[in-house]
Scaffold this motif. Structure first.
Motif, PDB file in Angstrom:
ATOM      1  N   GLU A  65       6.868 -24.874   0.887  1.00 20.68           N
ATOM      2  CA  GLU A  65       6.216 -24.443   0.002  1.00 20.68           C
ATOM      3  C   GLU A  65       6.552 -23.264  -1.007  1.00 20.68           C
ATOM      4  OE1 GLU A  65       5.459 -24.209   3.601  1.00 20.68           O
ATOM      5  OE2 GLU A  65       4.338 -25.830   3.414  1.00 20.68           O
ATOM      6  N   GLU A  66       7.153 -22.500  -0.850  1.00 20.31           N
ATOM      7  CA  GLU A  66       8.075 -21.728  -1.087  1.00 20.31           C
ATOM      8  C   GLU A  66       9.144 -22.160  -2.252  1.00 20.31           C
ATOM      9  OE1 GLU A  66       7.435 -17.237   0.655  1.00 20.31           O
ATOM     10  OE2 GLU A  66       9.015 -18.824   1.743  1.00 20.31           O
ATOM     11  N   ILE A  67      10.391 -23.289  -1.599  1.00 20.45           N
ATOM     12  CA  ILE A  67      10.677 -23.472  -2.105  1.00 20.45           C
ATOM     13  C   ILE A  67      11.083 -24.412  -3.627  1.00 20.45           C
ATOM     14  CG2 ILE A  67      13.111 -25.092  -2.179  1.00 20.45           C
ATOM     15  CD1 ILE A  67      13.513 -24.455   0.875  1.00 20.45           C
ATOM     16  N   MET A  68       9.772 -25.482  -3.301  1.00 20.78           N
ATOM     17  CA  MET A  68       9.101 -26.378  -4.018  1.00 20.78           C
ATOM     18  C   MET A  68       8.661 -25.371  -4.738  1.00 20.78           C
ATOM     19  SD  MET A  68      10.252 -29.126  -3.191  1.00 20.78           S
ATOM     20  CE  MET A  68       9.216 -30.137  -4.157  1.00 20.78           C
ATOM     21  N   GLU A  69       8.103 -23.964  -4.604  1.00 20.12           N
ATOM     22  CA  GLU A  69       6.887 -23.582  -5.844  1.00 20.12           C
ATOM     23  C   GLU A  69       8.177 -22.764  -6.713  1.00 20.12           C
ATOM     24  OE1 GLU A  69       4.471 -19.770  -6.448  1.00 20.12           O
ATOM     25  OE2 GLU A  69       4.025 -20.837  -4.498  1.00 20.12           O
ATOM     26  N   ALA A  70       9.001 -22.773  -6.325  1.00 28.35           N
ATOM     27  CA  ALA A  70      10.395 -22.021  -7.136  1.00 28.35           C
ATOM     28  C   ALA A  70      10.918 -23.090  -7.668  1.00 28.35           C
ATOM     29  CB  ALA A  70      12.008 -21.587  -6.539  1.00 28.35           C
ATOM     30  N   SER A  71      11.288 -24.874  -7.547  1.00 26.27           N
ATOM     31  CA  SER A  71      11.796 -25.612  -7.944  1.00 26.27           C
ATOM     32  C   SER A  71      10.925 -25.940  -9.453  1.00 26.27           C
ATOM     33  CB  SER A  71      12.033 -27.340  -7.460  1.00 26.27           C
ATOM     34  OG  SER A  71      10.606 -27.626  -7.321  1.00 26.27           O
ATOM     35  N   MET A  72       9.273 -25.686  -9.406  1.00 24.09           N
ATOM     36  CA  MET A  72       8.669 -26.026  -9.896  1.00 24.09           C
ATOM     37  C   MET A  72       8.071 -25.272 -11.263  1.00 24.09           C
ATOM     38  SD  MET A  72       6.858 -29.329  -8.860  1.00 24.09           S
ATOM     39  CE  MET A  72       8.194 -29.899  -8.873  1.00 24.09           C
TER      40      MET A  72
END
Length: 109
Positions: free
Chosen positions: A72-79
């Motif tokens: 979730e943290e990785i995907m939020e950073a990408s978003m």
């Protein structure tokens, strides 16, 4: 689409070779400081997907997971980077980045 594990191995092999003669330069920005390694890797995720650097996406997905980041943290950073990079950035986020997380997240459980 290339296999994330093969890309990681190829990239890490190259880093290892370059590190033999440039050890101080390779990875110096990732030494813990005011920002911890996990936070730096999440920043790197955003930069990697924004720049559409396939090897960077794979490597920093692995390193972020290794540093304790969640999916979730990785995907939020990408978003966050999608706000700047639009369609091409989201395309790399939902394909290669997602595939990399799928491949590597069990390595650190």
């Amino acid at each position: 689409m290339k296999d994330p594990r093969e890309m990681l191995n190829e990239f890490m092999g190259g880093l290892e070779e370059v590190s033999r003669t440039n050890e101080e330069s390779v990875g110096a920005a990732y030494a813990p400081g005011k920002l911890d390694v996990k936070f730096k890797e999440l920043i790197s995720i955003g930069i990697a997907v924004y720049n559409r650097c396939e090897y960077c996406i794979v490597f920093h997905a692995y390193k972020a997971l290794e540093a304790g980041a969640t999916r979730e943290e990785i995907m939020e950073a990408s978003m966050v980077s999608v706000a700047f990079g639009g369609g091409p950035t989201i395309a790399y986020s939902v394909t290669l980045l997602k595939k990399s997380i799928d491949e590597f997240e069990n390595d650190f459980e």
